[in-house]
Write a protein that holds these residues in place. Structure first.
Motif, PDB file in Angstrom:
ATOM      1  N   ARG A  99       0.777  -1.156   0.002  1.00 16.25           N
ATOM      2  CA  ARG A  99       0.048   0.189   0.118  1.00 16.25           C
ATOM      3  C   ARG A  99       0.794   1.130   0.012  1.00 16.25           C
ATOM      4  NH1 ARG A  99      -3.179   3.471   3.763  1.00 16.25           N
ATOM      5  NH2 ARG A  99      -2.321   2.115   5.442  1.00 16.25           N
ATOM      6  N   MET A 100       1.863   1.371   0.858  1.00 16.37           N
ATOM      7  CA  MET A 100       2.879   2.399   0.888  1.00 16.37           C
ATOM      8  C   MET A 100       3.538   2.509  -0.603  1.00 16.37           C
ATOM      9  SD  MET A 100       2.515   3.994   3.557  1.00 16.37           S
ATOM     10  CE  MET A 100       0.644   3.735   3.616  1.00 16.37           C
ATOM     11  N   ALA A 101       3.957   1.599  -1.230  1.00 14.53           N
ATOM     12  CA  ALA A 101       4.589   1.725  -2.554  1.00 14.53           C
ATOM     13  C   ALA A 101       3.598   2.285  -3.572  1.00 14.53           C
ATOM     14  CB  ALA A 101       4.765   0.136  -2.921  1.00 14.53           C
ATOM     15  N   ALA A 102       2.158   1.831  -3.395  1.00 10.94           N
ATOM     16  CA  ALA A 102       1.117   2.585  -4.399  1.00 10.94           C
ATOM     17  C   ALA A 102       1.089   4.115  -3.892  1.00 10.94           C
ATOM     18  CB  ALA A 102      -0.040   1.938  -4.145  1.00 10.94           C
ATOM     19  N   VAL A 103       1.355   4.459  -2.892  1.00  8.66           N
ATOM     20  CA  VAL A 103       1.276   5.687  -2.427  1.00  8.66           C
ATOM     21  C   VAL A 103       2.551   6.424  -2.910  1.00  8.66           C
ATOM     22  CG1 VAL A 103       1.398   7.370  -0.579  1.00  8.66           C
ATOM     23  CG2 VAL A 103      -0.052   5.494  -0.431  1.00  8.66           C
ATOM     24  N   LEU A 104       3.712   5.897  -2.697  1.00  8.68           N
ATOM     25  CA  LEU A 104       4.921   6.375  -3.383  1.00  8.68           C
ATOM     26  C   LEU A 104       5.040   6.366  -4.866  1.00  8.68           C
ATOM     27  CD1 LEU A 104       8.126   6.876  -2.567  1.00  8.68           C
ATOM     28  CD2 LEU A 104       8.506   4.634  -3.359  1.00  8.68           C
TER      29      LEU A 104
END
Length: 209
Positions: A99-104
């Motif tokens: 999920r944080m990768a998608a935000v990044l």
């Protein structure tokens, strides 16, 4: 920042892989997944968020860092991976790490994002959706999900109206860790192999930047 690297070949695609909220970068799941990806021609680069590194040093459980710190750590890992590898660099992770990768990816051009067990909503709170990040992704993405994942099962996700740039690969009877029940006829190892193959195929067909 310490990186845990499984090196396949020069010029091969690389997946920077983040851990989930509760298990470190060298968990059995991520270790098996990384080895299988490497066998399929993908370099894998793992790292840990600060709270998990502190847990490793002190032995005391700590909650995940706040999102700005998680993203800052992700940014550092991505920059190090781009310096270490010459081929296209993808980003992804298990659950929270994905999920944080998608935000990044919203602010950092990458060829694609790969998520294993995406947390579409918090446990037991299906009304609190976390799909906006996926819907706004400027790149292609792959989500490998168990059909009975309590953070987004197949029936729930089918109603989210995700864009065509989000490829969903379902693993029959898998839970949030992609683990099926014995009666399903599948094994956890089989599902991890299928997850690695789906990710390797996705990275091979997505055009690099």
């Amino acid at each position: 920042m310490e990186l845990l690297i499984n090196r396949a070949a020069a010029g091969a695609p690389t997946l920077v892989l983040a851990h989930g909220a509760g298990a470190p970068m060298d968990s059995d799941f991520l270790q098996q997944l990384s080895e299988l990806l490497c066998e399929r021609g993908v370099n894998v680069c793992r790292f840990e968020f600060p709270y998990m590194a502190e847990r490793r040093d002190g032995g005391k459980k700590r909650p995940p860092n706040r999102q700005p710190e998680l993203i800052a750590t992700w940014q550092m890992a991505l920059e190090q991976a781009r310096q270490a590898f010459s081929g296209p660099v993808f980003i992804g992770g298990k659950s929270m790490g994905g999920r944080m990768a998608a935000v990044l990816a919203a602010a950092n051009p990458v060829p694609g994002v790969v998520c294993f067990g995406y947390p579409f909503h918090p446990p037991a709170k299906p009304e609190k959706l976390r799909v906006d990040t996926l819907k706004q992704l400027p790149c292609d993405a792959l989500v490998v999900q168990g059909t009975r994942d309590k953070l987004g099962n197949k029936q729930e996700v089918s109603g989210y109206n995700l864009p065509g740039t989000i490829a969903l690969h379902w693993l029959e009877d898998g839970d949030h860790d992609l683990k099926p029940r014995v009666r399903s006829g599948y094994t956890h190892q089989q599902h991890i192999v299928m997850a690695a193959q789906a990710a390797a195929d996705f990275m091979a067909r997505v055009s690099p930047l």
